[in-house]
Design a protein around this motif. Structure first.
Motif, PDB file in Angstrom:
ATOM      1  N   ASP B 261       0.834  -1.212   0.000  1.00 34.84           N
ATOM      2  CA  ASP B 261       0.000   0.000   0.000  1.00 34.84           C
ATOM      3  C   ASP B 261       0.868   1.260   0.000  1.00 34.84           C
ATOM      4  OD1 ASP B 261       1.084  -0.239   2.502  1.00 34.84           O
ATOM      5  OD2 ASP B 261      -0.686   0.568   3.529  1.00 34.84           O
ATOM      6  N   ALA B 262       2.158   1.093  -0.328  1.00 27.69           N
ATOM      7  CA  ALA B 262       3.060   2.256  -0.293  1.00 27.69           C
ATOM      8  C   ALA B 262       2.875   3.098  -1.544  1.00 27.69           C
ATOM      9  CB  ALA B 262       4.508   1.779  -0.201  1.00 27.69           C
ATOM     10  N   ASP B 263       3.033   4.416  -1.420  1.00 25.48           N
ATOM     11  CA  ASP B 263       3.045   5.242  -2.638  1.00 25.48           C
ATOM     12  C   ASP B 263       4.451   5.732  -2.968  1.00 25.48           C
ATOM     13  OD1 ASP B 263       3.126   7.136  -0.609  1.00 25.48           O
ATOM     14  OD2 ASP B 263       1.013   7.682  -0.841  1.00 25.48           O
ATOM     15  N   ILE B 264       5.357   5.663  -1.969  1.00 25.32           N
ATOM     16  CA  ILE B 264       6.767   6.009  -2.214  1.00 25.32           C
ATOM     17  C   ILE B 264       7.606   4.771  -1.903  1.00 25.32           C
ATOM     18  CG2 ILE B 264       8.708   7.452  -1.442  1.00 25.32           C
ATOM     19  CD1 ILE B 264       6.897   9.564  -2.016  1.00 25.32           C
ATOM     20  N   ILE B 265       8.538   4.460  -2.787  1.00 25.59           N
ATOM     21  CA  ILE B 265       9.360   3.255  -2.588  1.00 25.59           C
ATOM     22  C   ILE B 265      10.845   3.627  -2.633  1.00 25.59           C
ATOM     23  CG2 ILE B 265       9.942   0.954  -3.479  1.00 25.59           C
ATOM     24  CD1 ILE B 265       7.088   0.860  -2.864  1.00 25.59           C
ATOM     25  N   PHE B 266      11.583   3.144  -1.610  1.00 25.31           N
ATOM     26  CA  PHE B 266      13.048   3.188  -1.664  1.00 25.31           C
ATOM     27  C   PHE B 266      13.507   1.935  -2.411  1.00 25.31           C
ATOM     28  CE2 PHE B 266      12.953   5.077   2.930  1.00 25.31           C
ATOM     29  CZ  PHE B 266      12.899   6.379   2.453  1.00 25.31           C
ATOM     30  N   GLU B 364      17.940  10.322   9.449  1.00 21.78           N
ATOM     31  CA  GLU B 364      17.414  11.620   9.001  1.00 21.78           C
ATOM     32  C   GLU B 364      17.534  11.750   7.486  1.00 21.78           C
ATOM     33  OE1 GLU B 364      19.470  11.179  11.530  1.00 21.78           O
ATOM     34  OE2 GLU B 364      19.059  12.553  13.192  1.00 21.78           O
ATOM     35  N   GLU B 365      18.590  11.190   6.931  1.00 25.13           N
ATOM     36  CA  GLU B 365      18.755  11.279   5.472  1.00 25.13           C
ATOM     37  C   GLU B 365      17.684  10.465   4.755  1.00 25.13           C
ATOM     38  OE1 GLU B 365      23.099  10.511   5.287  1.00 25.13           O
ATOM     39  OE2 GLU B 365      23.181  12.465   4.314  1.00 25.13           O
ATOM     40  N   PHE B 366      17.360   9.295   5.304  1.00 22.51           N
ATOM     41  CA  PHE B 366      16.254   8.527   4.697  1.00 22.51           C
ATOM     42  C   PHE B 366      14.942   9.302   4.797  1.00 22.51           C
ATOM     43  CE2 PHE B 366      19.126   4.854   5.366  1.00 22.51           C
ATOM     44  CZ  PHE B 366      19.070   4.308   4.097  1.00 22.51           C
ATOM     45  N   ILE B 369      15.090  11.925   2.166  1.00 22.48           N
ATOM     46  CA  ILE B 369      14.921  11.332   0.828  1.00 22.48           C
ATOM     47  C   ILE B 369      13.433  11.107   0.568  1.00 22.48           C
ATOM     48  CG2 ILE B 369      15.278   9.213  -0.529  1.00 22.48           C
ATOM     49  CD1 ILE B 369      18.088   9.033   0.836  1.00 22.48           C
ATOM     50  N   ALA B 370      12.745  10.589   1.590  1.00 22.92           N
ATOM     51  CA  ALA B 370      11.304  10.351   1.441  1.00 22.92           C
ATOM     52  C   ALA B 370      10.581  11.676   1.210  1.00 22.92           C
ATOM     53  CB  ALA B 370      10.757   9.643   2.680  1.00 22.92           C
ATOM     54  N   ALA B 371      10.953  12.710   1.977  1.00 20.75           N
ATOM     55  CA  ALA B 371      10.284  14.016   1.862  1.00 20.75           C
ATOM     56  C   ALA B 371      10.542  14.628   0.490  1.00 20.75           C
ATOM     57  CB  ALA B 371      10.777  14.946   2.975  1.00 20.75           C
ATOM     58  N   GLU B 372      11.808  14.561   0.047  1.00 20.91           N
ATOM     59  CA  GLU B 372      12.150  15.155  -1.240  1.00 20.91           C
ATOM     60  C   GLU B 372      11.440  14.415  -2.385  1.00 20.91           C
ATOM     61  OE1 GLU B 372      16.189  16.829  -1.307  1.00 20.91           O
ATOM     62  OE2 GLU B 372      16.368  16.069  -3.357  1.00 20.91           O
ATOM     63  N   THR B 373      11.350  13.089  -2.237  1.00 18.88           N
ATOM     64  CA  THR B 373      10.701  12.278  -3.267  1.00 18.88           C
ATOM     65  C   THR B 373       9.193  12.549  -3.291  1.00 18.88           C
ATOM     66  OG1 THR B 373      12.421  10.630  -2.912  1.00 18.88           O
ATOM     67  CG2 THR B 373      10.518   9.924  -4.166  1.00 18.88           C
ATOM     68  N   ARG B 374       8.622  12.762  -2.095  1.00 24.96           N
ATOM     69  CA  ARG B 374       7.188  13.065  -2.047  1.00 24.96           C
ATOM     70  C   ARG B 374       6.915  14.436  -2.695  1.00 24.96           C
ATOM     71  NH1 ARG B 374       3.160  10.691  -0.097  1.00 24.96           N
ATOM     72  NH2 ARG B 374       4.252   9.317   1.334  1.00 24.96           N
ATOM     73  N   ARG B 375       7.779  15.409  -2.394  1.00 27.25           N
ATOM     74  CA  ARG B 375       7.617  16.736  -3.018  1.00 27.25           C
ATOM     75  C   ARG B 375       7.698  16.610  -4.543  1.00 27.25           C
ATOM     76  NH1 ARG B 375      10.658  18.548   1.502  1.00 27.25           N
ATOM     77  NH2 ARG B 375      12.642  18.417   0.397  1.00 27.25           N
ATOM     78  N   ALA B 376       8.646  15.777  -5.000  1.00 23.36           N
ATOM     79  CA  ALA B 376       8.806  15.581  -6.444  1.00 23.36           C
ATOM     80  C   ALA B 376       7.546  14.966  -7.040  1.00 23.36           C
ATOM     81  CB  ALA B 376      10.019  14.697  -6.722  1.00 23.36           C
ATOM     82  N   ALA B 377       6.948  14.028  -6.305  1.00 28.25           N
ATOM     83  CA  ALA B 377       5.720  13.380  -6.796  1.00 28.25           C
ATOM     84  C   ALA B 377       4.603  14.408  -6.899  1.00 28.25           C
ATOM     85  CB  ALA B 377       5.322  12.238  -5.870  1.00 28.25           C
ATOM     86  N   GLU B 378       4.576  15.333  -5.916  1.00 26.94           N
ATOM     87  CA  GLU B 378       3.495  16.330  -5.911  1.00 26.94           C
ATOM     88  C   GLU B 378       3.623  17.313  -7.065  1.00 26.94           C
ATOM     89  OE1 GLU B 378       3.708  17.605  -1.858  1.00 26.94           O
ATOM     90  OE2 GLU B 378       2.674  15.776  -1.186  1.00 26.94           O
ATOM     91  N   ASN B 379       4.871  17.769  -7.361  1.00 19.07           N
ATOM     92  CA  ASN B 379       4.962  18.703  -8.482  1.00 19.07           C
ATOM     93  C   ASN B 379       5.364  18.026  -9.801  1.00 19.07           C
ATOM     94  OD1 ASN B 379       7.697  18.420  -8.156  1.00 19.07           O
ATOM     95  ND2 ASN B 379       7.865  20.180  -6.786  1.00 19.07           N
TER      96      ASN B 379
END
Lengths: 315, 426
Positions: B261-266, B364-366, B369-379
């Motif tokens: 059910d994840a929307d962001i994947i490492f 914190e880096e992970f 990474i999740a936050a930056e990737t989520r922002r990228a998904a949003e824009n």
């Protein structure tokens, strides 16, 4: 999760300490990870080891960033930045330090935010027992964690040291029992904690590396030679001593045999050893044709110098 | 079966022992040496019936391993980093011989500058050699993968050597609890190697690894090797099913952790992926729907399974512990190729490079990474590749450069320091 880091010098038994503590946690039913980190692979070089223990599976890995306990087996390491003793210090972190100085002195010197405990065996440790500092550290840490029984600590020591024979195990058990008992007043002081929240975290200060020219970004050293400033003679355990009466001044042999260029010849061919940079490899002792270079244990040489006596090798 | 604390190196040695390796050509290198030391002690104590020979280099070691495997005996060997590269010519050669054996590689960054700590540039240099690759994240996996590797390598549909990869220090010198299966169970899972007709015997001359001239036979043999490596996807699936039945532990070609059910994947390989797993748990604890996809098999590459698992996800962050100079993260390129042409591929496939030479990756880096990737998904915009490297680390570098008097190296360096600085690394 318990996160414990041991700092010491190669040869002090920090790897063994972490393994004894790890095994003891394991026997107590914890999931465990214990590891050591080597840098320069030589006796006396700074090394560290660490133990994680938790009731659930451990996914953290590598160097412990936020320790609950830092054990320092050699207080001269504190001032060496590369040894990383102070890394990740926080107000909940206990510092256990093997030192002849007081806890208050260390707390003040280093502005330590958390509790400092001196490993008390130091004052009473007899000559020759310094080799057991590893087991003392492990036993003290086990007591400070507060969840390891003495019985399992002892079983862990038996398991880890079994290949060294019964006599060594027995000696270590005695020393461990003493260290464990001395830490009783602080039993349980180390906290199993430190779970970080993903909600309020300090973001990493990532930087975009600029392209830099090769003269800056190539791995080259432009500075002049500074190895002369490093007193590698401190690494020596045996000292070569020249008996000038036997020396036949064939100095090319000993001078060229020294891998550290620490032997120089005077104009008349008499060799002189630069003790600030002789690491005590004893190659010159082996090479000397008239057998004029002897080997003296460094501790003995220092004691004789202190007493104002001449240092000479036994014939 | 018993459960003990052991290092990744000891787990690799246990794999060789339990698989009853007959022959072990060896050459020491940090951080691999403990593997061959452990086996040597067992042989010396009469606990393992294996012929171990210290060779004069990894080049000879891999040649000997391939030659011995071609006679139909079971072979184990181990190396790391510079040693793997020193034997590189023979990696391609013995894979072309179709000689099946298992080699542990203890990952360590490559020179220059030299280091002892891990990243995956060594093992990835062997990516196209014909060796199959199993990447481990725990000490248990090292032992289990070594057994699975023999099943896959020796299967007549495959008949290729396999590298079992474990990260230096983070696995090699790290003890964790490991289940040691009983010899009887392993004997049932890895029966004696039956080489069939391709087997050297004294007095029965035959030629293996024949020379060919001309592109036609060359193409045939090379492509057959590729097809054998592709066939290993199915053989690996069968082997891991059998492993699960026998030992109760499940290994896919991919380890998909909380992905459903994840929307962001490492996406990440090796032991640092357990750090990502830890971060996934912490992000899940605050309601972030993040998962981890860890390729266990890198060769053959499980592209179809990756495509299926990533279908419909909002964004993917590939974290590469390696760097292809002039291109970037290798796994990022591989995942990108796997997704090519898929209509429900995630719109954002971000690239992060971190953990080079054992550089830590913090929790914190992970999170970031999740936050930056989520922002990228949003824009809807994939960010440029990012090296995990901080201001504080750059300060440390500047300190070292000052000690090395680098600023006095040349005028050009001065110019660079003052002027350019807009181009982005990684």
């Amino acid at each position: 999760m318990y996160r414990i880091r041991f700092h010491g010098r190669g040869g002090q038994g920090m790897k063994t300490a972490s393994r004894i503590l790890g095994e003891a946690f394991f026997l107590e039913g914890f999931e465990v990870q214990d590891a050591q980190r080597y840098g320069a692979e030589r006796r006396g070089a700074p090394i560290f080891a660490y133990v994680r223990a938790a009731k659930e599976a451990i996914h953290e890995r590598g160097v412990i960033a936020r320790p609950g306990l830092i054990v320092v087996a050699d207080d001269t390491l504190v001032a060496i930045a590369a040894a990383g003793v102070m890394q990740g210090l926080n107000e909940d972190c206990v510092v256990l330090i093997d030192s002849a100085e007081s806890a208050a002195a260390w707390a003040e010197r280093l502005n330590l935010p958390g509790p400092v405990i001196i490993l008390p065996a130091h004052d009473t440790r007899e000559a020759g027992e310094a080799a057991f500092v590893g087991v003392e550290c492990a036993a003290a840490a086990a007591c400070l964690a507060g969840v390891i029984s003495q019985a399992y600590l002892e079983e862990a020591i038996r398991r880890e040291l079994a290949p060294m024979g019964d006599e060594v195990v027995a000696q270590n058990l005695g020393i461990a029992a003493d260290a464990y008992a001395k830490m009783e007043p602080y039993a349980g002081i180390v906290r199993a904690d430190g779970t970080l929240s993903a909600r309020a975290y300090k973001p990493p200060d990532w930087v975009d590396l600029p392209l830099e020219g090769v003269s800056l970004a190539g791995p080259a050293i432009y500075g002049g030679v500074n190895s002369e400033l490093t007193n590698t003679g401190l690494w020596r355990t045996m000292r070569p001593v020249i008996d000038l009466e036997r020396c036949n001044k064939c100095s090319w042999v000993c001078v060229s045999s020294c891998p550290d260029s620490a032997i120089q010849a005077r104009a008349d061919g008499t060799p002189e050893i630069d003790l600030d940079h002789c690491k005590g490899c004893m190659l010159c002792v082996a090479q000397c044709p008239p057998h004029a270079i002897g080997a003296v244990p460094e501790t003995e040489a220092l004691a004789r110098e202190k007493a104002g006596e001449p240092v000479c090798a036994a014939n | 079966m018993r459960r003990e604390l052991m290092t990744g190196n000891a787990a690799a040695a246990w794999g060789a022992r339990l698989a009853r390796a007959d022959y072990l050509p060896a050459f020491p290198i940090t951080p691999q040496t403990e593997i061959i030391e452990t086996v040597a002690q067992w042989i010396d104590a009469g606990e393992m019936n294996c012929r171990m020979v210290m060779m004069e280099s990894e080049h000879s070691m891999i040649t000997a391993a391939g030659a011995a495997a071609a006679t139909g005996v079971r072979v184990f060997t181990a190396t790391s980093s510079q040693g793997l590269l020193y034997g590189m010519e023979m990696l391609y050669t013995v894979a072309g011989w179709r000689a099946p054996f298992v080699m542990a590689n203890v990952s360590r960054g490559l020179a220059a500058p030299i280091t002892l700590e891990p990243d995956h540039n060594d093992i990835l240099a062997a990516r196209d050699s014909g060796f199959l690759q199993i990447h481990c994240a725990t000490c248990q996996e090292v032992l289990d993968a070594s057994l699975i590797a023999y099943r896959v390598a020796e299967d007549a549909r495959v008949r290729l050597p396999v590298i079992v990869n474990l990260d230096g220090f983070y696995l090699s010198f790290t003890r964790e609890p490991v289940d040691i299966p009983s010899q009887d169970e392993v004997d049932a899972f890895v029966p004696p190697f039956d080489a069939g007709p391709t087997r050297f015997r004294a007095g029965k001359p035959m030629s293996q690894a024949v020379a060919v001239l001309g592109g036609t036979p060359y193409s045939y043999f090379r492509y057959e090797t590729h097809l054998a490596a592709r066939a290993a996807l199915e053989v690996y699936a069968e082997a891991t099913d059998a492993f699960e039945r026998q030992f109760g532990r499940r290994y896919g070609a991919l380890d998909a952790y909380r992905c459903d059910d994840a929307d962001i994947i490492f996406v990440m390989m090796g032991s640092f992926a357990t750090k990502a797993k830890d971060a996934v748990n912490k992000l899940r604890a605050i309601g972030e729907r993040v998962g981890l996809l860890r390729p266990i098999l890198l060769r053959p590459f499980p592209d179809t399974a990756i495509r299926q698992l990533l279908a419909g996800k909002k964004a993917v962050a590939v974290i590469d512990q390696n760097i292809s100079m002039g291109m970037g993260g290798v796994l990022h390129g591989e995942v990108s190729a796997a997704l090519n042409g898929s209509k429900d591929a995630p719109p954002v496939l971000a690239s992060f490079v971190g953990g080079l030479g054992g550089r830590d990756i913090s929790a914190e880096e992970f999170f970031e990474i999740a936050a930056e990737t989520r922002r990228a998904a949003e824009n809807g915009e994939t960010p440029p590749p990012r090296l995990l490297f901080t201001e504080s680390e750059l300060r440390e570098i500047r300190k070292l450069q000052a000690i090395a008097h680098v600023e006095h190296g040349s005028d050009e360096a001065e110019g660079n320091r003052n002027g350019e600085g807009e181009e982005r690394h990684a």
